[in-house]
Design a protein around this motif. Structure first.
Motif, short mmCIF file in Angstrom:
data_model
loop_
_atom_site.label_atom_id
_atom_site.label_comp_id
_atom_site.label_asym_id
_atom_site.label_seq_id
_atom_site.Cartn_x
_atom_site.Cartn_y
_atom_site.Cartn_z
N ASN A 5 13.31 20.39 28.98
CA ASN A 5 14.31 20.86 30.05
C ASN A 5 14.60 20.27 31.23
OD1 ASN A 5 14.26 22.89 28.11
ND2 ASN A 5 12.88 24.48 29.25
N GLN A 6 15.73 20.14 31.86
CA GLN A 6 16.07 19.46 32.96
C GLN A 6 16.72 20.22 33.80
OE1 GLN A 6 18.26 15.95 32.33
NE2 GLN A 6 16.36 14.55 32.00
N VAL A 7 16.40 20.09 35.24
CA VAL A 7 17.48 20.60 36.10
C VAL A 7 17.76 19.52 37.10
CG1 VAL A 7 17.67 22.40 37.82
CG2 VAL A 7 16.20 22.87 36.15
N GLU A 8 18.87 19.22 37.17
CA GLU A 8 19.42 18.25 38.06
C GLU A 8 20.42 18.78 39.27
OE1 GLU A 8 20.87 14.86 35.19
OE2 GLU A 8 20.98 16.47 34.31
N GLN A 9 20.38 18.37 40.49
CA GLN A 9 21.28 18.54 41.25
C GLN A 9 22.09 17.26 41.48
OE1 GLN A 9 18.00 20.38 44.09
NE2 GLN A 9 20.09 20.95 44.96
N ILE A 10 23.50 17.23 41.25
CA ILE A 10 24.31 16.45 41.11
C ILE A 10 25.51 16.58 41.69
CG2 ILE A 10 23.24 15.16 38.97
CD1 ILE A 10 25.11 16.80 37.23
N PRO A 11 26.42 15.36 41.94
CA PRO A 11 27.75 15.52 42.49
C PRO A 11 28.71 16.05 41.66
CG PRO A 11 26.89 13.43 42.78
CD PRO A 11 26.02 13.86 42.17
N GLY A 12 29.50 17.09 42.02
CA GLY A 12 30.66 17.53 40.83
C GLY A 12 31.96 17.12 41.60
N GLU A 13 32.94 17.89 40.85
CA GLU A 13 34.42 17.52 41.41
C GLU A 13 34.56 17.78 43.00
OE1 GLU A 13 37.05 16.48 39.35
OE2 GLU A 13 35.70 16.91 37.38
N GLY A 14 35.45 16.86 43.56
CA GLY A 14 35.76 17.19 44.82
C GLY A 14 34.64 17.05 45.87
N GLY A 15 33.64 16.36 45.48
CA GLY A 15 32.48 16.05 46.51
C GLY A 15 31.64 17.47 46.45
N LEU A 16 31.86 18.39 45.73
CA LEU A 16 31.10 19.55 45.68
C LEU A 16 29.55 19.22 44.95
CD1 LEU A 16 33.73 22.22 45.47
CD2 LEU A 16 32.65 21.53 47.53
N GLU A 17 28.64 19.83 45.43
CA GLU A 17 27.16 19.66 44.67
C GLU A 17 27.05 20.74 43.63
OE1 GLU A 17 23.96 20.93 47.10
OE2 GLU A 17 22.60 19.97 45.74
N LYS A 18 26.66 20.32 42.43
CA LYS A 18 26.50 21.13 41.47
C LYS A 18 25.02 21.01 40.86
CE LYS A 18 28.51 18.48 37.78
NZ LYS A 18 29.52 18.33 36.70
N VAL A 19 24.45 21.95 40.15
CA VAL A 19 23.41 21.99 39.47
C VAL A 19 23.51 22.14 37.95
CG1 VAL A 19 20.93 23.23 39.38
CG2 VAL A 19 22.33 23.32 41.44
N LYS A 20 22.95 21.15 37.16
CA LYS A 20 23.03 21.24 35.73
C LYS A 20 21.62 21.50 35.22
CE LYS A 20 24.63 18.48 32.04
NZ LYS A 20 25.26 17.55 31.40
N LEU A 21 21.73 22.54 34.37
CA LEU A 21 20.67 22.99 33.51
C LEU A 21 20.74 22.42 32.02
CD1 LEU A 21 20.28 26.66 34.57
CD2 LEU A 21 19.49 24.77 35.78
N THR A 22 19.70 21.92 31.50
CA THR A 22 19.77 21.31 30.04
C THR A 22 18.56 21.69 29.58
OG1 THR A 22 20.93 19.32 31.09
CG2 THR A 22 20.31 19.35 28.69
N ARG A 23 18.46 22.30 28.18
CA ARG A 23 17.26 22.37 27.37
C ARG A 23 17.22 21.54 26.53
NH1 ARG A 23 15.77 28.08 27.34
NH2 ARG A 23 14.71 27.50 25.43
N CYS A 27 24.17 24.12 31.06
CA CYS A 27 25.11 25.01 32.16
C CYS A 27 25.39 24.29 33.15
CB CYS A 27 24.94 26.44 32.11
SG CYS A 27 23.58 26.84 33.13
N GLU A 28 26.46 24.40 33.95
CA GLU A 28 26.46 23.84 35.27
C GLU A 28 27.06 24.68 36.25
OE1 GLU A 28 27.90 19.36 33.60
OE2 GLU A 28 29.24 20.46 34.95
N VAL A 29 26.46 24.98 37.50
CA VAL A 29 26.63 25.71 38.41
C VAL A 29 26.89 24.66 39.90
CG1 VAL A 29 25.73 28.02 39.55
CG2 VAL A 29 24.77 27.17 37.49
N TYR A 30 28.35 25.34 40.24
CA TYR A 30 28.61 24.64 41.58
C TYR A 30 27.83 25.68 42.80
CZ TYR A 30 31.82 21.33 40.01
OH TYR A 30 32.65 20.04 39.78
#
Ligand SMILES: O=P(O)(O)OC[C@H]1O[C@@H](O)[C@H](O)[C@@H](O)[C@@H]1O
Length: 373
Positions: free
Chosen positions: A3-21, A27-30
């Motif tokens: 499992n991974q949780v990453e805090q990465i850049p999203g569209e428009g320079g907004l930050e998102k968090v991606k959860l991967t199993r 899933c991705e959450v801005y």
């Protein structure tokens, strides 16, 4: 991969968090708006719709995914449409769970801020997104820090991705009353066993069951909820679609909103008390045999509770001061993002459930972990 949780850049320079199993589900959450924009089951299928013309910019609502409407649903009140929380960047990441033995999750929080200046209450809204192999859970936890009872309406405004909305069926609504927003709120009762979309649909169903089902060809998505009494079904329909500048051409066919809400009767939260509600989605995907080999830990949460219980018992006391409880409850990696003060703040929201707020018994720890995470 685990499992991974990453805090990465999203569209428009907004930050998102991606959860991967480990299975590949993700899933991705801005952080902006605490807005879920993607949910893929382990078979790689995207279950949420996001418009190809969506804006990703501070102050503008993302079109698709799961907008949070709070503290007002639609235009039913004096605040802006669907409330301020989907268009504010004052949200902060408060917790991340990436322990391989637990379902990965992210908790994002909003409290009194510039966007809430016209909202006459001091509050803390905590939103947790948790990913399983074929499911997604999103839960809201609202604490009233004011001296007066707080009222609000709300909805988790999910845009499900569908192959063609005109062929989709929604079950679970037969015999229920709904307010039809396409007819000025006229109240009708649904006779059909399954709702089919034949044009614009914009309905607020009152007192809906805990589970509804969206059937799209061979796929079924179960939409479960608790704490949200009502449900909304919305699709703009072909005629009005062209008038929505942030909806890609022809894309009105590609989504159906089925929203869990508290709309008909506003929620009332007493001073110092909390309100909790959640929705859970599950997709009917065949689980391959190999998933077991990936070591998916179904018992992760139980194992964690057992460990914490053992640590509690080892202390040999009936209850622990909050500092000691925090030490054994929160893992070292989570402590980096979720400090003792954050924990104490969360404890404040448990007035109803906790006998006292200076010490935690094992029972209280359990309630806290099961509710807040
Ligand atoms: O365009 P917005 O603000 O995202 O709202 C979309 C729709 O949201 C739905 O929840 C409402 O029932 C509709 O009436 C509304 O049009």
């Amino acid at each position: 991969m685990s499992n991974q949780v990453e805090q990465i850049p999203g569209e428009g320079g907004l930050e998102k968090v991606k959860l991967t199993r480990a299975s590949g589900a993700s899933c991705e959450v801005y952080v902006y708006g605490a807005h879920v924009t993607s949910w893929k089951t382990f078979d790689g299928v995207e279950r949420l719709y996001v418009s190809s013309a969506s804006k990703f910019a501070s102050g503008q609502a993302i079109r698709g995914g799961i907008p949070i409407c709070w503290p007002q649903f639609n235009t039913r009140g004096t605040y802006g449409k669907h409330g301020f929380c989907r268009t504010t960047d004052s949200w902060v990441v408060r917790r991340i769970v990436s322990d391989p033995k637990r379902d990965p999750s992210v908790t994002i929080e909003l409290s009194d801020c510039e966007a809430s200046k016209d909202f006459p209450f001091s509050f803390k809204l905590t939103y947790t997104v948790t990913l399983s192999d074929s499911g997604l859970t999103t839960s809201m936890h609202v604490v009233n820090n004011s001296d007066d009872p707080m009222t609000f309406t709300t909805a988790l405004h999910t845009y499900f991705a569908v192959s063609d909305v005109t062929t989709v069926k929604v079950s679970g609504l037969q015999g229920l009353k709904f307010e039809d927003s396409t007819k000025g709120g006229e109240v009708s009762e649904q006779a059909d066993e399954q709702l089919m979309i034949r044009g614009e649909v914009d309905r607020v169903y009152l007192d809906t069951p805990e589970e509804m089902l969206i059937t799209d060809g061979d796929t079924a998505i179960s939409v479960k909820k608790s704490g949200f009494p009502d449900s909304v079904v919305w699709n703009i329909g072909e005629e009005k679609a062209a008038g929505m500048s942030d909806l890609g051409a022809g894309e009105w066919r590609r989504y159906l909103c089925v929203e869990a809400g508290a709309i008909g009767t506003p929620v009332v939260v007493e001073p110092g008390a909390a309100w909790v509600a959640e929705q859970r989605f599950g997709a009917s995907v065949a689980v391959p045999m190999s998933l077991a080999e990936l070591g998916e830990p179904e018992v992760g949460d139980a194992e964690r509770l057992n460990k914490i219980e053992a640590a509690f018992k080892a202390k040999g006391k009936a209850s622990l001061p909050l500092e000691e409880a925090y030490e054994i409850m929160i893992s070292p990696e989570e402590k980096g993002i979720y400090g003792l003060n954050d924990f104490k703040e969360d404890v404040k929201g448990f007035e109803d459930q906790m006998a006292n707020k200076e010490q935690f018994t094992w029972e209280e720890i359990k309630v806290f972990l099961e509710t807040v995470g």
